[in-house]
Design a protein around this motif. Structure first.
Motif, PDB file in Angstrom:
ATOM      1  N   UNK A  20       0.950  -1.154  -0.063  1.00 24.25           N
ATOM      2  CA  UNK A  20      -0.017   0.058  -0.104  1.00 24.25           C
ATOM      3  C   UNK A  20       0.895   1.227  -0.103  1.00 24.25           C
ATOM      4  N   UNK A  21       2.031   1.211   0.689  1.00 28.89           N
ATOM      5  CA  UNK A  21       2.791   2.471   0.805  1.00 28.89           C
ATOM      6  C   UNK A  21       3.396   2.810  -0.453  1.00 28.89           C
ATOM      7  N   UNK A  22       3.795   1.698  -1.235  1.00 32.67           N
ATOM      8  CA  UNK A  22       4.421   1.692  -2.535  1.00 32.67           C
ATOM      9  C   UNK A  22       3.387   2.257  -3.708  1.00 32.67           C
ATOM     10  N   UNK A  23       1.989   1.913  -3.405  1.00 32.26           N
ATOM     11  CA  UNK A  23       0.853   2.490  -4.427  1.00 32.26           C
ATOM     12  C   UNK A  23       0.799   3.971  -4.282  1.00 32.26           C
ATOM     13  N   UNK A  24       0.773   4.623  -3.038  1.00 30.18           N
ATOM     14  CA  UNK A  24       0.671   5.825  -2.625  1.00 30.18           C
ATOM     15  C   UNK A  24       1.786   6.994  -2.576  1.00 30.18           C
ATOM     16  N   UNK A  25       2.910   6.222  -2.913  1.00 31.41           N
ATOM     17  CA  UNK A  25       4.161   7.074  -3.099  1.00 31.41           C
ATOM     18  C   UNK A  25       4.110   8.293  -4.051  1.00 31.41           C
ATOM     19  N   UNK A  26       4.414   9.576  -3.605  1.00 35.21           N
ATOM     20  CA  UNK A  26       4.309  10.705  -4.802  1.00 35.21           C
ATOM     21  C   UNK A  26       5.865  10.914  -5.105  1.00 35.21           C
ATOM     22  N   UNK A  27       5.827  11.359  -6.272  1.00 35.75           N
ATOM     23  CA  UNK A  27       7.217  11.757  -6.932  1.00 35.75           C
ATOM     24  C   UNK A  27       7.253  13.334  -7.252  1.00 35.75           C
ATOM     25  N   UNK A  28       8.241  14.088  -6.723  1.00 36.15           N
ATOM     26  CA  UNK A  28       8.122  15.542  -7.165  1.00 36.15           C
ATOM     27  C   UNK A  28       8.714  15.609  -8.603  1.00 36.15           C
ATOM     28  N   UNK A  29       8.018  16.652  -9.469  1.00 32.29           N
ATOM     29  CA  UNK A  29       8.268  16.731 -10.876  1.00 32.29           C
ATOM     30  C   UNK A  29       9.209  17.999 -10.787  1.00 32.29           C
ATOM     31  N   UNK A  30       9.113  18.833  -9.914  1.00 31.43           N
ATOM     32  CA  UNK A  30       9.818  20.097  -9.743  1.00 31.43           C
ATOM     33  C   UNK A  30      10.538  20.067  -8.516  1.00 31.43           C
ATOM     34  N   UNK A  83      -1.919   8.204 -14.034  1.00 25.25           N
ATOM     35  CA  UNK A  83      -1.240   8.834 -12.900  1.00 25.25           C
ATOM     36  C   UNK A  83      -2.322   9.670 -12.243  1.00 25.25           C
ATOM     37  N   UNK A  84      -1.993   9.799 -11.251  1.00 23.55           N
ATOM     38  CA  UNK A  84      -2.659  11.253 -10.668  1.00 23.55           C
ATOM     39  C   UNK A  84      -1.677  12.288 -10.528  1.00 23.55           C
ATOM     40  N   UNK A  85      -1.774  13.379 -10.761  1.00 25.42           N
ATOM     41  CA  UNK A  85      -0.779  14.631 -10.723  1.00 25.42           C
ATOM     42  C   UNK A  85      -1.456  15.790  -9.809  1.00 25.42           C
ATOM     43  N   UNK A  86      -0.847  16.115  -9.185  1.00 28.02           N
ATOM     44  CA  UNK A  86      -1.311  17.331  -8.229  1.00 28.02           C
ATOM     45  C   UNK A  86      -0.239  18.753  -8.515  1.00 28.02           C
ATOM     46  N   UNK A  87      -0.562  19.916  -8.462  1.00 25.07           N
ATOM     47  CA  UNK A  87      -0.021  20.952  -8.423  1.00 25.07           C
ATOM     48  C   UNK A  87      -0.637  22.260  -7.891  1.00 25.07           C
ATOM     49  N   UNK A  88       0.237  23.284  -7.597  1.00 30.24           N
ATOM     50  CA  UNK A  88      -0.448  24.437  -6.975  1.00 30.24           C
ATOM     51  C   UNK A  88      -0.015  25.521  -8.124  1.00 30.24           C
ATOM     52  N   UNK A  89      -1.140  26.670  -8.420  1.00 30.30           N
ATOM     53  CA  UNK A  89      -0.664  27.840  -9.158  1.00 30.30           C
ATOM     54  C   UNK A  89      -1.216  28.915  -8.431  1.00 30.30           C
ATOM     55  N   UNK A 237       3.941  28.314 -10.629  1.00 31.96           N
ATOM     56  CA  UNK A 237       3.595  27.059 -10.382  1.00 31.96           C
ATOM     57  C   UNK A 237       4.342  26.281  -9.364  1.00 31.96           C
ATOM     58  N   UNK A 238       3.969  25.713  -8.452  1.00 30.80           N
ATOM     59  CA  UNK A 238       4.895  25.035  -7.334  1.00 30.80           C
ATOM     60  C   UNK A 238       4.216  23.624  -6.973  1.00 30.80           C
ATOM     61  N   UNK A 239       5.111  22.580  -6.143  1.00 33.60           N
ATOM     62  CA  UNK A 239       4.424  21.688  -5.464  1.00 33.60           C
ATOM     63  C   UNK A 239       3.954  20.590  -6.631  1.00 33.60           C
ATOM     64  N   UNK A 240       4.763  20.556  -7.831  1.00 36.96           N
ATOM     65  CA  UNK A 240       4.113  19.591  -8.802  1.00 36.96           C
ATOM     66  C   UNK A 240       4.530  18.349  -8.565  1.00 36.96           C
ATOM     67  N   UNK A 241       3.676  17.343  -8.069  1.00 35.66           N
ATOM     68  CA  UNK A 241       3.933  16.085  -7.942  1.00 35.66           C
ATOM     69  C   UNK A 241       3.030  14.958  -8.712  1.00 35.66           C
ATOM     70  N   UNK A 242       3.651  13.923  -9.035  1.00 32.69           N
ATOM     71  CA  UNK A 242       2.873  12.715  -9.600  1.00 32.69           C
ATOM     72  C   UNK A 242       2.928  11.286  -8.863  1.00 32.69           C
ATOM     73  N   UNK A 243       1.895  10.443  -8.913  1.00 36.26           N
ATOM     74  CA  UNK A 243       2.112   9.152  -8.729  1.00 36.26           C
ATOM     75  C   UNK A 243       1.526   8.335  -9.716  1.00 36.26           C
ATOM     76  N   UNK A 244       2.153   7.571 -10.382  1.00 39.23           N
ATOM     77  CA  UNK A 244       1.782   6.446 -11.369  1.00 39.23           C
ATOM     78  C   UNK A 244       0.730   5.503 -10.943  1.00 39.23           C
ATOM     79  N   UNK A 245      -0.132   5.169 -11.646  1.00 35.26           N
ATOM     80  CA  UNK A 245      -1.315   4.242 -11.252  1.00 35.26           C
ATOM     81  C   UNK A 245      -0.845   2.820 -11.974  1.00 35.26           C
ATOM     82  N   UNK A 246      -0.398   1.870 -11.144  1.00 34.54           N
ATOM     83  CA  UNK A 246      -0.004   0.613 -11.884  1.00 34.54           C
ATOM     84  C   UNK A 246      -1.211  -0.205 -11.993  1.00 34.54           C
ATOM     85  N   UNK A 247      -1.283  -1.070 -13.246  1.00 29.35           N
ATOM     86  CA  UNK A 247      -2.366  -1.826 -13.603  1.00 29.35           C
ATOM     87  C   UNK A 247      -1.983  -3.098 -13.222  1.00 29.35           C
TER      88      UNK A 247
END
Length: 247
Positions: A20-30, A83-89, A237-247
């Motif tokens: 579960x921890x691996x599935x929800x891990x976020x990666x920073x794109x910036x 994926x799920x991507x989050x950012x702030x603008x 823009x800031x706090x750009x993060x992504x977590x890939x959805x694995x099938x």
């Protein structure tokens, strides 16, 4: 039976939580320091023009007073599918320009007199009177170029499509930052702006049609931030993060 249960339950529970921890891990794109992992795509005449910079730990796009440019995109080097991507603008009430979040897109240097970004885009449109467009989906693909959510014949969106509720904050409001989430899971596309769902859409038959397959967009591709053709824009823009959805 009791001995077997005692042996296997302690082993299975830790493995479950690790998964579960691996599935929800976020990666920073910036990284907040430079544009590592990003590049500019634009037409040849704009190659030496600098609009996307780093300022106070944010990605700043500033084209104020410099409207002589075509579309210019800040693009991830990597490609993404589900994926799920989050950012702030941060938007500015006196900035009339338009931006956007491209996804599953690719730049084609052979069209539009030197280059064009094919693929769908989450609109980011702070200017009044239509900031409520932010979170809707426009398709920049060369043969399409129209709103696909809501589905319209071209770029023109009437006031009748204004949602009952939306939130757009400007630099002087509250903390001055808007939160945007994009979720792409197969053909299910969802956007959330400041906690309110703007788009919840099945793109089957559109983003996977013959046109998008020809350009190899709509199902996978790059993520990009847009400066619109000829726009006078100030946005961060800031706090750009992504977590890939694995099938």
């Amino acid at each position: 039976m009791h001995i077997t249960v005692r042996i296997f339950i302690p082993l299975l529970i830790p493995l479950f939580f690790v998964s579960c921890k691996q599935e929800i891990q976020w990666e920073q794109l910036f990284n907040g320091k430079d544009l590592s992992g990003w590049h500019i795509d634009c037409q040849p005449q704009d190659k030496n023009k600098v609009f996307w910079t780093i300022d106070e730990g944010t990605i700043l796009c500033d084209s104020r007073g410099r409207e002589g440019h075509h579309h210019i995109w800040l693009v991830t080097d990597r490609e993404f599918t589900d994926f799920e991507l989050g950012l702030k603008f941060q938007a500015y009430s006196d900035s009339p320009g338009n931006s956007g979040l491209q996804f599953r897109s690719r730049y084609d240097t052979t069209i539009e007199n030197g280059g064009w970004m094919n693929g769908p885009q989450v609109d980011i449109n702070p200017p009044k009177p239509k900031p409520w467009r932010t979170g809707f989906i426009y398709d920049e693909t060369n043969e399409v170029r129209r709103w696909i959510y809501p589905s319209l014949s071209n770029w023109d969106m009437k006031d009748e499509y204004e949602p009952e509720k939306y939130i757009m904050k400007y630099s002087a409001d509250d903390d001055g930052w808007n939160e945007l989430t994009l979720i792409c899971n197969g053909m299910h596309i969802k956007t959330i702006l400041n906690g309110i769902v703007q788009t919840d859409w099945d793109a089957t038959g559109i983003l996977d049609d013959e046109i998008h397959q020809k350009h190899n967009v709509g199902q996978s591709g790059h993520i990009a931030l847009q400066l619109h053709h000829g726009d006078d824009l100030l946005i961060r823009y800031k706090d750009i993060k992504i977590r890939e959805i694995k099938k």
